[in-house]
Design an enzyme around this catalytic site. Structure first.
Site, short mmCIF file in Angstrom:
data_model
loop_
_atom_site.label_atom_id
_atom_site.label_comp_id
_atom_site.label_asym_id
_atom_site.label_seq_id
_atom_site.Cartn_x
_atom_site.Cartn_y
_atom_site.Cartn_z
N HIS A 87 0.82 -1.21 0.00
CA HIS A 87 0.00 0.00 0.00
C HIS A 87 0.86 1.27 0.00
CE1 HIS A 87 -2.61 2.91 2.44
NE2 HIS A 87 -3.24 2.77 1.29
N ARG A 88 0.77 2.05 -1.05
CA ARG A 88 1.62 3.24 -1.27
C ARG A 88 3.09 2.83 -1.22
NH1 ARG A 88 -1.59 7.45 2.82
NH2 ARG A 88 -3.68 6.67 2.37
N GLU A 101 0.94 -0.65 -4.76
CA GLU A 101 -0.22 0.20 -4.99
C GLU A 101 0.26 1.63 -4.82
OE1 GLU A 101 -3.75 2.69 -3.66
OE2 GLU A 101 -1.85 2.34 -2.66
N ASP A 157 -0.82 6.12 -5.86
CA ASP A 157 -1.87 7.07 -6.28
C ASP A 157 -1.31 8.05 -7.30
OD1 ASP A 157 -3.76 6.31 -3.93
OD2 ASP A 157 -1.84 6.76 -2.98
N HIS A 173 -0.52 10.75 -2.75
CA HIS A 173 -1.86 10.41 -2.25
C HIS A 173 -2.72 11.65 -2.07
CE1 HIS A 173 -4.91 9.58 0.83
NE2 HIS A 173 -4.99 8.40 0.26
N GLU A 188 -3.89 3.87 -8.55
CA GLU A 188 -5.18 4.47 -8.20
C GLU A 188 -5.29 5.87 -8.81
OE1 GLU A 188 -6.30 4.74 -4.02
OE2 GLU A 188 -7.97 6.07 -4.57
N LYS A 221 -6.62 9.27 -8.57
CA LYS A 221 -7.20 10.14 -7.54
C LYS A 221 -7.86 11.34 -8.21
CE LYS A 221 -6.08 8.52 -3.38
NZ LYS A 221 -7.12 7.80 -2.64
N ASP A 256 0.32 -2.28 4.49
CA ASP A 256 1.50 -1.41 4.65
C ASP A 256 2.77 -2.23 4.87
OD1 ASP A 256 -0.24 0.67 4.45
OD2 ASP A 256 -0.16 1.27 6.55
#
Ligand code: G3P
Ligand code: CA
Length: 281
Positions: A38-39, A65, A67, A80, A139, A141, A262
């Site tokens: 995640h990120r 992943e 953004d 993000h 993702e 945004k 994470d």
């Protein structure tokens, strides 16, 4: 007045019920899953930076992943928040800053001084450095405020696919149903997904399935019945954001296809590779 003899059968059946539900939970097999950082591996390095993405590669995650947003000068940048305040030493909205201004910001010191050289990456830099090395779950945004983002992202990814990047290593997701639908129309070879942070309405599943291959769902919203229903429509299910080790086992018992977390799962089981891709070893 209720006597203690009358209460006894009630507590006994409550206890038996509890034991049965605990046993059936424990006996549910742990399923393999795709591990998604995640990120990036954001527990170990500042989110959405090259350091976090490299850490995810080192930890053997299957996907990162991250953004994307558009800068003032129309470049796809990896961040993000809509503004830079939380994760850099600057202020202002990404949409009001040029890439030259964005690149001057320190995107790592907020996390730890050892990351002071980290900069906000451009999507192109991530594709060049990590495309083909690890899967990319991107993702979109704020595409409702920046409709040109969808077109830009599609053009960029298709260019990389034309130059040899395998479509199976890319996935794109968004909370925005309309833009996700448009992305799928522009890039049908790239797996598209919808994000959910509110309860899912199963009556929309047939419509979503026309353009989305997967649903990325806040893990609090998941249940056996919703997963069963989604899989009946052919969706893969990804759960986010897992931050505690015990939650990995919960998600594995649900049989989700991917876990967005994470940090890595510290007790991975031995799984074999299947036709759906590399699964966590
Ligand atoms: O991939 C799921 C997750 O990234 C959605 O939440 O706020 O971290 O972008 P957020
Ligand atoms: Ca995200």
């Amino acid at each position: 007045m209720v006597s203690s003899a009358t209460k006894r059968p009630f507590f006994l059946s409550l206890l038996i019920g509890l034991i049965i539900s605990t046993l059936s939970y424990i006996l549910q097999p742990l399923q393999p899953f795709q591990s998604i950082a995640h990120r990036g591996a954001s527990f170990y390095a500042p989110e959405n930076t090259m350091a976090a993405f490299q850490k995810a590669v080192d930890l053997d995650f299957d996907f990162i992943e991250f953004d994307v947003r558009l800068s003032k000068d129309g470049q796809l940048v990896v961040i993000h928040d809509a503004d830079v305040q939380r994760t850099t030493n600057g202020v202002g909205y990404i949409g009001d800053l040029t890439v030259q201004e964005i690149k001057m910001l320190d995107a790592g010191s907020w996390f730890s001084p050892e990351f002071s050289q980290e900069r906000i990456p451009l999507l192109e830099e991530v594709l060049k450095q990590f495309g083909g090395k690890i899967g990319l779950l991107i993702e979109m945004k704020s595409s409702e405020n920046q409709p040109q983002l969808t077109q830009r992202l599609s053009d960029t990814l298709m260019e990389y696919i034309d130059n040899g990047l395998k479509p199976s290593t890319l996935k794109v997701q968004s909370f925005n149903v309309k833009e996700m639908k448009r992305f799928h129309e522009l890039s049908p070879t790239i797996s598209s997904g919808l994000l959910f942070e509110k309860p899912l309405n199963i009556f929309h599943f047939a419509d979503y399935r026309k353009f989305a291959a997967f649903l990325s769902v806040n893990h609090h919203l998941l249940s056996n019945s919703i997963i069963h229903e989604a899989k009946r429509y052919g969706f893969d299910i990804y759960s986010w954001t897992i931050k505690k080790q015990y939650q990995f086992q919960m998600m594995q018992r649900f049989g989700v296809n991917g876990i967005i977390s994470d940090e890595e799962c510290k007790k991975p089981l031995k799984f074999t590779t299947t036709s759906t891709g590399t699964l966590k070893k």
